[in-house]
Write a protein that holds these residues in place. Structure first.
Motif, PDB file in Angstrom:
ATOM      1  N   PRO A 168      49.977  44.270  29.668  1.00 13.95           N
ATOM      2  CA  PRO A 168      50.642  43.232  30.465  1.00 13.95           C
ATOM      3  C   PRO A 168      49.697  42.066  30.759  1.00 13.95           C
ATOM      4  O   PRO A 168      48.512  42.269  31.032  1.00 13.95           O
ATOM      5  CB  PRO A 168      51.016  43.980  31.750  1.00 13.95           C
ATOM      6  N   ASP A 173      53.658  49.613  28.139  1.00 16.33           N
ATOM      7  CA  ASP A 173      53.868  48.223  27.730  1.00 16.33           C
ATOM      8  C   ASP A 173      54.698  48.162  26.444  1.00 16.33           C
ATOM      9  O   ASP A 173      55.634  47.358  26.332  1.00 16.33           O
ATOM     10  CB  ASP A 173      52.516  47.546  27.529  1.00 16.33           C
ATOM     11  N   ARG A 223      60.611  39.395  30.391  1.00 14.46           N
ATOM     12  CA  ARG A 223      59.409  39.361  31.234  1.00 14.46           C
ATOM     13  C   ARG A 223      59.759  39.710  32.682  1.00 14.46           C
ATOM     14  O   ARG A 223      59.018  40.442  33.349  1.00 14.46           O
ATOM     15  CB  ARG A 223      58.757  37.975  31.168  1.00 14.46           C
ATOM     16  N   ARG A 241      60.190  43.456  32.946  1.00 16.16           N
ATOM     17  CA  ARG A 241      58.904  44.148  32.847  1.00 16.16           C
ATOM     18  C   ARG A 241      58.104  43.989  34.133  1.00 16.16           C
ATOM     19  O   ARG A 241      57.423  44.919  34.573  1.00 16.16           O
ATOM     20  CB  ARG A 241      58.123  43.630  31.642  1.00 16.16           C
TER      21      ARG A 241
END
Length: 285
Positions: free
Chosen positions: A2, A258, A266, A269
């Motif tokens: 990340p 990940d 995004r 996540r």
């Protein structure tokens, strides 16, 4: 890896010489101190914004000492932003003074009473345990479920009986990955996800496989299933460090998660790696 700072919702910090842990004697790789300095060394390029400490199954009578030790450590390092402490909920109403002491520490967000090693898979449905569990909302605490997959039927009943309690599922319910078992975990985890007061930690997955011979392709279906049934709004990253080193280094686990979430946006996540933890654990910042 990340490209933003993450929150790890499942970190263990211990010194067996200071507060003993009987189970650790059978795991030589873990029978030494693990603190924040060791975590910083292990994380490599991983940006850690905050971590949540989770109780380490210390010897009976020392769990409050453990929580106090971690609270003292947090005074020196504000990244240590939350504590999940042990509480013997099977004591029923008698556990209240212990919960009050935990609440007085300020950083305790929830409690865990390990269920995974109970011979009675329905241990959590005993009346005294449920009486202790029902006290948790009085202190703003949630309950962390650390179970093996065989205990899902009782846990589903427990969650159904206690909608007032928030639950966190550790290690996606420990499916039988090493034995190649898919069902009934596959069905049970979807049933658990139907309860809005439950969130799932994407943690401890590789350690449920063969420590020396696991493959990412072997564990990914289980990770994908947890992500699918809970959604990005109710999944949190957890490192399960240092227990996780039995199967892989810390930074490698971050990279596995990940890759498992690479198909998401995004924003999704960031929820999994950071924002959901801040919300469910009520972390600062």
């Amino acid at each position: 890896m990340p490209d933003f700072a993450i929150v790890d919702t499942h970190v263990h910090l211990w010194d067996p010489a200071e507060i003993p842990m009987d189970w650790c004697a059978g795991a030589p790789a873990l029978s030494r101190p693990f603190g924040l300095a060791e975590l910083d060394e292990a994380r490599g390029a991983v940006q850690l914004e905050q971590v949540v400490f989770v109780e380490c199954d210390v010897v009976p009578g020392r769990s409050l000492d453990e929580a106090r030790r971690i609270a003292t450590m947090a005074e020196a390092d504000p990244r240590l932003a939350g504590i999940v402490a042990h509480a013997a909920l099977e004591d029923g109403a008698k556990v209240a003074p212990h919960l009050e002491a935990l609440a007085g520490l300020g950083l305790v967000k929830g409690v865990r009473r390990l269920l995974q090693n109970e011979a009675d898979d329905a241990f959590c449905l005993r009346p005294d345990f449920q009486a202790g569990l029902a006290l948790l909302p009085n202190y703003g605490f949630h309950f962390e479920l650390c179970i093996f997959h065989r205990q899902f039927p009782a846990v589903l009943e427990l969650v159904a009986r206690h909608p007032e309690v928030r639950f966190v599922l550790d290690h996606i319910g420990k499916p039988g990955i090493k034995a190649g078992i898919v069902e009934p975990w596959w069905t049970f985890i979807k049933a658990l996800a139907a309860f809005p007061n439950v969130i799932c930690k994407l943690s401890g997955v590789a350690t449920e496989a063969d420590h020396a011979g696991w493959r990412e392709a072997e564990i990914r279906p289980y990770m994908d299933r947890a992500l699918d049934v809970f959604g990005s709004e109710r999944v949190m990253f957890g490192g399960d460090w240092p227990v996780s080193i039995l199967a892989l280094p810390y930074a490698d686990w971050v990279e596995v998660v990940d890759r498992a979430t690479a198909h998401l946006s995004r924003e999704e996540r960031q929820r999994i790696f950071r924002d959901n933890a801040k919300h469910w654990y009520r972390l600062p910042g």
